[in-house]
Motif scaffolding. Structure first.
Motif, PDB file in Angstrom:
ATOM      1  N   ALA A  89      43.858  24.822  35.458  1.00  0.00           N
ATOM      2  CA  ALA A  89      42.399  24.856  35.625  1.00  0.00           C
ATOM      3  C   ALA A  89      41.782  25.976  34.800  1.00  0.00           C
ATOM      4  N   THR A  90      42.424  27.131  34.778  1.00  0.00           N
ATOM      5  CA  THR A  90      41.906  28.264  34.007  1.00  0.00           C
ATOM      6  C   THR A  90      41.949  27.973  32.511  1.00  0.00           C
ATOM      7  N   VAL A  91      43.046  27.366  32.062  1.00  0.00           N
ATOM      8  CA  VAL A  91      43.183  27.042  30.642  1.00  0.00           C
ATOM      9  C   VAL A  91      42.133  26.022  30.214  1.00  0.00           C
ATOM     10  N   ARG A  92      41.906  25.008  31.045  1.00  0.00           N
ATOM     11  CA  ARG A  92      40.924  23.977  30.713  1.00  0.00           C
ATOM     12  C   ARG A  92      39.513  24.555  30.697  1.00  0.00           C
ATOM     13  N   LEU A  93      39.235  25.494  31.601  1.00  0.00           N
ATOM     14  CA  LEU A  93      37.911  26.118  31.597  1.00  0.00           C
ATOM     15  C   LEU A  93      37.715  26.960  30.348  1.00  0.00           C
ATOM     16  N   ALA A  94      38.752  27.662  29.933  1.00  0.00           N
ATOM     17  CA  ALA A  94      38.655  28.455  28.699  1.00  0.00           C
ATOM     18  C   ALA A  94      38.383  27.556  27.500  1.00  0.00           C
ATOM     19  N   LEU A  95      39.055  26.415  27.442  1.00  0.00           N
ATOM     20  CA  LEU A  95      38.809  25.470  26.351  1.00  0.00           C
ATOM     21  C   LEU A  95      37.401  24.891  26.436  1.00  0.00           C
ATOM     22  N   ALA A  96      36.926  24.629  27.658  1.00  0.00           N
ATOM     23  CA  ALA A  96      35.565  24.113  27.829  1.00  0.00           C
ATOM     24  C   ALA A  96      34.529  25.092  27.296  1.00  0.00           C
ATOM     25  N   VAL A  97      34.751  26.376  27.494  1.00  0.00           N
ATOM     26  CA  VAL A  97      33.824  27.390  26.982  1.00  0.00           C
ATOM     27  C   VAL A  97      33.796  27.361  25.461  1.00  0.00           C
ATOM     28  N   LEU A  98      34.970  27.194  24.842  1.00  0.00           N
ATOM     29  CA  LEU A  98      35.025  27.090  23.375  1.00  0.00           C
ATOM     30  C   LEU A  98      34.239  25.880  22.897  1.00  0.00           C
ATOM     31  N   LEU A  99      34.421  24.729  23.541  1.00  0.00           N
ATOM     32  CA  LEU A  99      33.742  23.512  23.125  1.00  0.00           C
ATOM     33  C   LEU A  99      32.260  23.550  23.466  1.00  0.00           C
ATOM     34  N   ALA A 100      31.861  24.416  24.391  1.00  0.00           N
ATOM     35  CA  ALA A 100      30.447  24.595  24.718  1.00  0.00           C
ATOM     36  C   ALA A 100      29.774  25.612  23.814  1.00  0.00           C
ATOM     37  N   GLU A 101      30.515  26.086  22.804  1.00  0.00           N
ATOM     38  CA  GLU A 101      30.003  27.066  21.835  1.00  0.00           C
ATOM     39  C   GLU A 101      29.615  28.371  22.526  1.00  0.00           C
ATOM     40  N   GLY A 102      30.433  28.756  23.492  1.00  0.00           N
ATOM     41  CA  GLY A 102      30.146  29.966  24.249  1.00  0.00           C
ATOM     42  C   GLY A 102      31.202  31.030  24.047  1.00  0.00           C
ATOM     43  N   HIS A 103      31.153  32.038  24.901  1.00  0.00           N
ATOM     44  CA  HIS A 103      32.076  33.165  24.854  1.00  0.00           C
ATOM     45  C   HIS A 103      32.659  33.386  26.247  1.00  0.00           C
ATOM     46  N   LEU A 104      33.856  33.929  26.303  1.00  0.00           N
ATOM     47  CA  LEU A 104      34.591  34.012  27.554  1.00  0.00           C
ATOM     48  C   LEU A 104      34.942  35.457  27.871  1.00  0.00           C
ATOM     49  N   LEU A 105      34.697  35.840  29.130  1.00  0.00           N
ATOM     50  CA  LEU A 105      35.083  37.159  29.634  1.00  0.00           C
ATOM     51  C   LEU A 105      36.170  36.956  30.685  1.00  0.00           C
ATOM     52  N   ILE A 106      37.350  37.512  30.431  1.00  0.00           N
ATOM     53  CA  ILE A 106      38.473  37.405  31.355  1.00  0.00           C
ATOM     54  C   ILE A 106      38.625  38.748  32.053  1.00  0.00           C
ATOM     55  N   GLU A 107      38.393  38.749  33.350  1.00  0.00           N
ATOM     56  CA  GLU A 107      38.385  39.997  34.113  1.00  0.00           C
ATOM     57  C   GLU A 107      39.370  39.883  35.264  1.00  0.00           C
ATOM     58  N   ASP A 108      40.371  40.746  35.271  1.00  0.00           N
ATOM     59  CA  ASP A 108      41.357  40.710  36.347  1.00  0.00           C
ATOM     60  C   ASP A 108      42.213  41.967  36.282  1.00  0.00           C
TER      61      ASP A 108
ATOM     62  N   ALA B 211      30.976  32.395  30.478  1.00  0.00           N
ATOM     63  CA  ALA B 211      31.678  32.348  31.760  1.00  0.00           C
ATOM     64  C   ALA B 211      32.560  33.572  31.910  1.00  0.00           C
ATOM     65  N   ARG B 212      32.761  33.942  33.159  1.00  0.00           N
ATOM     66  CA  ARG B 212      33.725  34.996  33.503  1.00  0.00           C
ATOM     67  C   ARG B 212      34.776  34.374  34.414  1.00  0.00           C
ATOM     68  N   ILE B 213      36.024  34.537  34.046  1.00  0.00           N
ATOM     69  CA  ILE B 213      37.094  33.963  34.846  1.00  0.00           C
ATOM     70  C   ILE B 213      38.093  35.051  35.215  1.00  0.00           C
ATOM     71  N   ALA B 214      38.850  34.775  36.256  1.00  0.00           N
ATOM     72  CA  ALA B 214      39.941  35.643  36.679  1.00  0.00           C
ATOM     73  C   ALA B 214      41.232  34.844  36.625  1.00  0.00           C
ATOM     74  N   MET B 215      42.296  35.452  36.159  1.00  0.00           N
ATOM     75  CA  MET B 215      43.577  34.759  36.049  1.00  0.00           C
ATOM     76  C   MET B 215      44.196  34.537  37.419  1.00  0.00           C
ATOM     77  N   GLY B 216      44.197  35.568  38.247  1.00  0.00           N
ATOM     78  CA  GLY B 216      44.845  35.471  39.544  1.00  0.00           C
ATOM     79  C   GLY B 216      46.360  35.557  39.414  1.00  0.00           C
ATOM     80  N   TYR B 217      47.005  35.834  40.536  1.00  0.00           N
ATOM     81  CA  TYR B 217      48.459  35.910  40.512  1.00  0.00           C
ATOM     82  C   TYR B 217      49.055  34.503  40.457  1.00  0.00           C
ATOM     83  N   PRO B 218      50.168  34.326  39.774  1.00  0.00           N
ATOM     84  CA  PRO B 218      50.787  32.994  39.723  1.00  0.00           C
ATOM     85  C   PRO B 218      51.462  32.653  41.048  1.00  0.00           C
ATOM     86  N   GLY B 219      51.634  31.366  41.289  1.00  0.00           N
ATOM     87  CA  GLY B 219      52.375  30.924  42.456  1.00  0.00           C
ATOM     88  C   GLY B 219      53.857  31.223  42.298  1.00  0.00           C
TER      89      GLY B 219
END
Length: 350
Positions: A38-57, A182-190
């Motif tokens: 889900a995080t990877v797809r959102l990052a790609l969506a931001v690229l295709l939306a001609e935007g910029h991404l802030l990853i905070e975690d 968008a601002r996203i957080a990676m979170g801990y892996p399962g």
């Protein structure tokens, strides 16, 4: 440097080609990032939306890995900036240098002259260096010594920052945060993903073996395809209602800007296209409300004392807001109607 136009790079991709190209990028990134589809797809969506991404975690969860994996999955120009307190604005934008042979000044481009710019620990640079990104992130251009240089398409800034241990850092001002789509957080892996990470990352770094599966020309066609995704009037009004709710919420002293409304719709178009639809659902806006809006708002002092996060406030606003019922059919939806007026919003795979 001249900016390429859509006529020069081609048009919209067919549905099957769009799906194949986007899924290839996602799968390639997931060779490095385990269990974060889900995080990877959102990052790609931001690229295709001609935007910029802030990853905070917090440290060590793969913020820089995600940024570098996306950059290496696309065969285009990539520059990485390690933000430090002594970094200068000219290191970011470029500088005019006197050439003794020509007896004239010549421009030497900075790190932002690339398709993908990875900014690591952006909050460790001084405010004057952070502000060097303002013009290029919004206007896709850089002005140095009165001369404006256009940036190429695609252009995306992927910045990371650590919200823990803020000593020696400079928090991003509201104007800077508002330019991030968008601002996203990676979170801990399962547990399973972390076990797979130990097997895959224990001896070698899979990032070293990652090869591009796309290029800048294909990404430009993906962007052109996303621009054609239909948004019904009712969905546009719902986006406005979401943003307006942040401006009227008693828990907030600063709501989202009109830029937020625009970027919310752009990202929703990209998400819809990645899901195989040629139209946007209200559900897309609901899913994107927190990553697109939460970093743009400022809670009141009372809300901060009550330990109310901006994510929680936006999430509550989404649940309280009425979902539009006038779901008109997409003009691109050629399927026969079922008579309930909602067939245009049923997921349709490409």
């Amino acid at each position: 440097m001249t900016q390429q136009t859509w006529d020069e790079v081609g048009g919209v991709l067919p549905h099957d080609e769009f799906r194949a190209a986007s899924e290839a990028i996602v799968a390639n990134i997931e060779q490095v990032i385990e269990g974060k589809t889900a995080t990877v797809r959102l990052a790609l969506a931001v690229l295709l939306a001609e935007g910029h991404l802030l990853i905070e975690d917090v440290p060590g969860v793969g913020k820089t890995k995600l940024a570098k994996a996306m950059a290496r999955s696309i065969d285009c120009t990539v520059r990485r900036i390690q933000f430090t307190p002594d970094l200068l604005p000219s290191d970011v934008t470029g500088v005019s240098v006197y050439n003794q042979e020509t007896h004239d000044f010549e421009f030497r481009p900075g790190a932002v002259f690339a398709n993908l710019v990875v900014g690591d620990e952006i909050n460790r640079a001084s405010p004057k260096t952070q502000s060097a990104l303002l013009e290029c992130m919004e206007e896709r251009q850089v002005t140095v010594d009165g001369v404006t240089y256009q940036l190429q398409t695609p252009f995306m800034v992927i910045a990371t920052q650590n919200p823990i241990e803020m000593e020696g850092t400079y928090p991003l001002p509201e104007a800077q945060r508002d330019r991030f789509t968008a601002r996203i957080a990676m979170g801990y892996p399962g547990p399973e993903a972390e076990l797979a990470m130990l097997d895959g990352h224990g001896a070698v770094d899979p990032l070293d073996d990652l090869r591009p599966v796309s290029d800048a020309a294909i990404v430009r066609q993906l962007i052109a395809t996303v621009r054609e995704v239909h948004v019904a009037d009712a969905v546009k009004q719902y986006a406005i209602d979401l943003v307006t709710a942040t401006r009227e919420a008693p828990e907030l002293r600063l709501g989202a800007s009109p830029r937020a409304t625009l970027q919310l719709l752009r990202t929703a178009r990209a998400v819809a296209a990645l899901e195989g639809r040629d139209y946007v659902l209200p559900d897309d806006l609901q899913a994107l409300a927190v990553p697109v809006l939460a970093h743009r708002i400022i809670p009141t002092a009372d809300a901060q004392l009550a330990r109310r996060t901006t994510d929680a406030i936006v999430s509550d606003l989404v649940h309280r807001l009425t979902v539009p019922q006038d779901r008109k059919r997409s003009p691109y939806d050629t399927r026969p109607t079922s008579g309930n007026g909602r067939s245009a919003y049923e997921p349709r795979r490409r």
